[in-house]
Design an enzyme around this catalytic site. Sequence first.
Site, PDB file in Angstrom:
ATOM      1  N   CYS B 176       0.853  -1.202   0.000  1.00 38.15           N
ATOM      2  CA  CYS B 176       0.000   0.000   0.000  1.00 38.15           C
ATOM      3  C   CYS B 176       0.884   1.246   0.000  1.00 38.15           C
ATOM      4  CB  CYS B 176      -0.878   0.043   1.254  1.00 38.15           C
ATOM      5  SG  CYS B 176      -1.847  -1.427   1.570  1.00 38.15           S
ATOM      6  N   CYS B 228      -7.367  -2.201  -4.887  1.00 44.74           N
ATOM      7  CA  CYS B 228      -5.965  -1.817  -4.662  1.00 44.74           C
ATOM      8  C   CYS B 228      -5.071  -3.054  -4.705  1.00 44.74           C
ATOM      9  CB  CYS B 228      -5.802  -1.115  -3.316  1.00 44.74           C
ATOM     10  SG  CYS B 228      -6.105   0.656  -3.374  1.00 44.74           S
TER      11      CYS B 228
END
Lengths: 211, 267
Positions: B176, B228
Amino acid sequence: MNKSILAAAACVATAAGCAGTTAPPSSGPQVTTEQAIAVMKASFIEKGQAKLDRLDQDDVQKACSDRPPGTPLPKEVGQRIEKEQLASIRYPADGKLLGDWKRGEKIAQSGVGKQYTDDPKVVAGGNCYACHELTKKELAFGTIGPSLYNFGRKRGFTPENRKYAYAKVYNSEAFAACSNMPRFGHNGILSEEQIKDVVALLMDPESPVNQ
Amino acid sequence: MNRIAWLLAAGVAFAAQAQQPQRSTAEEIERYREALGEGNPAELWEARGEALWHQRRGPGNVSLEQCDLGLGPGVVKGAYTVLPRYFPDTDKVEDLESRLVTCMVKLQGFKLEEATKDPFGGPGKKVPMDAIVAYVTAQSRGMKMNVAATHPKEREAYELGRKIFFFRGGPHDFGCVTCHGDDNKRIRLQDLPNLTRTADAQHAYGTWPAYRVSQGEVRSFQWRLNDCFRQQRFPELRFTSPASIALTMFLAKNANGGTLDAPSIKR
């Protein structure tokens, strides 16, 4: 590296930790990396080409994980990573590093590859433009990495710089431990031929990168 | 109906314009917002979600009106601002979506597989979960995020979420943090929030769920995390999995004090 050191210094300067950042709390339950990986393995599902072994980390990924702002990589660890990764680079047997910049441009534009929604038979791209400015013609470039416009012209069109460009695309960790840039050759994202084409995009005097 | 048709037409026109790189995405979104005035197509999901909340459904033929989202049975207003949180009845930390699944199972009698089998809508497929999520989050619009993270299991989830946020892996070495760990970055033309900074975390978390103009769908936070990880080249994040809830806890708590402006509109 300088930036991380500055960030660490800024954290020390404020008594309550890093103001405005989500610094690690001083107390709280400890969660080990092993626990975190066990939870992740129970939380992800194999799909398409993305199997659960993608959660198995190599030494570089391990060393570069769990590093919130203010916790830079120890210098000696970084140097060891760079040395080992540099030694692992395999250069083309024919000694030629410069491919076709036109094919390189297509590779730089394409973000296809390695996602579970991608057909594994389709050749992956490098998606260079996602993070880098390369030519003046393409305005939709990202800024996670530095601008590479005039890459060859600025550095000089020398054999040493060609070799550096090949090695950097093949394995970015050889020059900057914990770089955000994928290791395109090392991890089999791009083939040797494709990396040569990307090198041409960066290093061919005729390439729009150098115009 | 005219207004709804116009909203959708405006969306199509916007999506076409968004292909041109001359203006930044942020500027395009701003123009689209101005064109819409106070409207947001997410209102359609919110209205459908409200009806679903009150509708008797499932084998038990009961509504969700007695569902406890953290502020007591049936309290919807403000509930999203305290999630994720620990729930004694399940002895688990739950986010909005996983808590809704719990209520669908415990109150309405759905089997767990039924309650989780269609978590996200798509072309020609409208699912109850997106609508109920839109309804519940809209009831906290304008309120400040206020996640406690004090219970030992909540603190454990936060720490776990932090580990996941900074975990790098897969063929691209991505985590991330690769896209969300630095200030003022873009991927192509898309601005990226630095989720390790309070102000960015507040704005980013506070604008999900969102009506995605390019997809014509309201997307939940579980969807945001799922997509994501797809782009991170990881395997698929399972809907309401422990990792997804832990990561949500990390991001939600980091957004504490920020004002919720969701469901919002995004590209």
